[in-house]
Write an enzyme that holds these catalytic residues in place. Structure first.
Site, PDB file in Angstrom:
ATOM      1  N   LYS A  21      79.205 -32.541  73.979  1.00 22.33           N
ATOM      2  CA  LYS A  21      78.237 -31.517  74.398  1.00 22.33           C
ATOM      3  C   LYS A  21      76.886 -32.152  74.734  1.00 22.33           C
ATOM      4  CE  LYS A  21      76.928 -28.373  71.129  1.00 22.33           C
ATOM      5  NZ  LYS A  21      75.482 -28.135  71.165  1.00 22.33           N
ATOM      6  N   ARG A  26      73.056 -33.669  79.256  1.00 21.12           N
ATOM      7  CA  ARG A  26      72.177 -34.676  79.860  1.00 21.12           C
ATOM      8  C   ARG A  26      72.710 -35.148  81.207  1.00 21.12           C
ATOM      9  NH1 ARG A  26      71.569 -34.355  74.518  1.00 21.12           N
ATOM     10  NH2 ARG A  26      69.654 -35.117  73.500  1.00 21.12           N
ATOM     11  N   GLN A 175      66.426 -33.439  70.379  1.00 23.29           N
ATOM     12  CA  GLN A 175      66.052 -32.417  71.364  1.00 23.29           C
ATOM     13  C   GLN A 175      64.569 -32.537  71.693  1.00 23.29           C
ATOM     14  OE1 GLN A 175      67.368 -28.691  69.690  1.00 23.29           O
ATOM     15  NE2 GLN A 175      69.507 -29.116  70.159  1.00 23.29           N
ATOM     16  N   SER A 199      67.406 -40.724  65.921  1.00 24.00           N
ATOM     17  CA  SER A 199      68.280 -39.576  66.212  1.00 24.00           C
ATOM     18  C   SER A 199      69.103 -39.941  67.443  1.00 24.00           C
ATOM     19  CB  SER A 199      67.458 -38.315  66.468  1.00 24.00           C
ATOM     20  OG  SER A 199      66.642 -38.496  67.606  1.00 24.00           O
ATOM     21  N   ASP A 320      74.879 -32.210  62.406  1.00 21.52           N
ATOM     22  CA  ASP A 320      75.756 -31.096  62.794  1.00 21.52           C
ATOM     23  C   ASP A 320      77.044 -31.060  61.975  1.00 21.52           C
ATOM     24  OD1 ASP A 320      73.947 -30.286  64.692  1.00 21.52           O
ATOM     25  OD2 ASP A 320      74.958 -31.257  66.367  1.00 21.52           O
ATOM     26  N   LYS A 347      69.097 -24.249  62.471  1.00 25.77           N
ATOM     27  CA  LYS A 347      70.120 -24.471  63.497  1.00 25.77           C
ATOM     28  C   LYS A 347      70.608 -23.100  64.002  1.00 25.77           C
ATOM     29  CE  LYS A 347      70.122 -28.975  63.556  1.00 25.77           C
ATOM     30  NZ  LYS A 347      69.674 -29.681  64.762  1.00 25.77           N
TER      31      LYS A 347
END
Ligand code: S3P
Length: 436
Positions: A21, A26, A175, A199, A320, A347
């Protein structure tokens, strides 16, 4: 319609992980902004979140065609770049659905342009913190307004212009990082970001492949404003989707599962480290590189698990996957303690509260803490009927729990899995777990 999952006598098979995902978002966004032609994106994520990104880019005048992929592979896209300044003013509000990644990365793309755009999404998205992107983008010169004193979507991008920024990020968020890097491409001077921890680095990798001058010094990133060159992307399989089968395979008493084509980028592979720390029988096979991202097949077998501590720098690398790690922690011998994971509270749902609530309902002792959870372990997972709180990763964690629980588990709102993994329940059925 609700689904009911019960533990099959054995769990064996081969699963191909769906397209990642994060990489899919991107691949579309960056190629849409490129100035050198048309790119092909293969094995695109089948989930609704990435479809939101495609629709938004189309609304901004980008030509994207989508062809259905061969069995086991995702769809292929062709994306024709319009250049960094070529996006058209949309005629309507842009709908990011449930996708935080779409909203935050698009914020960096839409900020400081001479077009008016409005970005919104579903109820979950409208409750998620957007101040973290609005504040630094405003410091860069963008004019943005939003609900709750510019903290919540809908967000309105009015115009302005983008200047370089030197910014210490308050959260280790890919993000946020990607949002500011995307804005920084159009700035009048370099942008420097200091990250509190590593990250996921898919944006950085794709920028390098597209000719952008981005330097990494420890946790600092320095970006020179730059045009993008088109790049074809073969999207690796999604480790966050593969994680469900990894946990099912190590927790079921008679299991052997092969998960093919799993992206194992070190900034995403915290789940593999964590499961190995727990004593999982997990082997990486045929490690290779696909489109600048490391990939492997993952073989998992029934394992004796022990509790672990998860805190600090590893947390953003598996953020996640914590809801499904909690499933393994329930069965492990000894306590699992998760700390430094307060991001879970913002989230798609409050994933600490949602996980503790269903675990307790299934007879597992576990308590939530402000920044994580404590799962005493040594337990069994019982059955029951549960809601996912409209959160795809919660729904799929419940599905995995059903494959290993002593009594069947009914998921009352399974359809939300389509946000990232539409074929999830079909695979549960193929594995022999679907009883209703
Ligand atoms: C993502 C980054 C993560 C993750 C999300 C996807 C991305 O969020 O939770 O599912 O694609 O950049 P944060 O970077 O905000 O933690």
């Amino acid at each position: 319609m609700p689904v009911t999952i019960a533990r099959p006598p054995s769990l064996r098979g081969e699963i191909i992980a769906p397209g990642d995902k994060s990489v899919s978002h991107r691949a579309v966004m960056l190629n849409a902004l490129s100035s050198t032609g048309t790119a092909r994106v293969t094995n695109f994520s089948p989930g609704d979140d990435c479809a939101s990104t495609v629709e938004i880019m189309r609304s901004l005048g980008v030509s994207i065609t989508r062809e259905v992929g061969e069995a086991g592979m995702g769809d292929s896209l062709t994306v024709t770049g319009v250049g960094l300044n070529g996006l058209q003013e949309p005629t309507d509000i842009l709908d990011a659905g449930n996708s935080g990644t779409t909203t935050r990365l698009m914020s960096g793309i839409l900020a400081g342009r001479d077009i008016l755009s409005i970005l919104t999404g579903d109820d979950s998205l409208k409750s998620r913190p957007m101040g973290r992107v609005v504040d630094p983008l405003t410091q860069m010169g963008a004019v943005i307004s939003g609900r709750a004193n510019n903290m919540l979507a809908p967000l309105v991008f009015h115009g302005g212009s983008i200047h370089g920024l030197s910014y210490a990020m308050p959260v280790a968020s890919a993000q946020l990082k990607s949002c500011l890097l995307l804005a920084g491409l159009r700035a009048d001077e370099p942008t420097t970001l200091t990250q509190p921890a590593e990250s996921r680095d898919h944006t950085e990798r794709m920028f390098s492949a597209m000719g952008v001058n981005l330097t990494k010094l420890g946790l600092d990133l320095v970006l020179e404003p730059s045009e993008l060159e088109t790049v074809d992307v073969e999207v690796p399989g999604d480790i966050s989707s593969a994680a469900f089968w990894m946990v099912a395979g190590i927790c079921h008493p008679d299991a052997e599962l092969m998960i093919r084509n799993v992206g194992i980028n070190p900034t995403r592979a915290g789940i593999i480290t964590a499961l190995q720390m727990m004593g999982a029988d997990l082997t990486l096979i045929d490690e290779r590189e696909v489109a600048g991202e490391p990939v492997a097949d993952v073989l998992v077998k029934t394992s004796q698990l022990k509790g672990i501590g998860l805190e600090g720098d590893i947390v953003p690398l598996l953020i996640d996957e914590i809801p499904v790690i909690a499933v393994a922690a329930a069965l492990a011998e000894g306590e699992t303690v998760v700390r430094d994971a307060e991001e879970l509270r913002v989230k798609e749902s409050d994933r600490i509260q949602a996980s503790i609530s269903w675990l307790n309902g299934a007879g597992v002792e576990a308590i939530g803490t402000p920044d994580g959870m404590i799962v005493p372990g040594g337990s069994f997972i019982g059955g029951g009927q549960f809601q996912s709180c409209d959160d795809h990763r919660l729904a799929m964690s419940l599905g995995v729990a059903g494959l290993i629980s002593t009594e069947p588990i009914t998921v009352l709102d399974p359809d939300v899995a389509a946000i990232s993994y539409p074929s999830f329940w079909k695979i549960i059925e193929e594995l022999g777990g679907m009883v209703g």
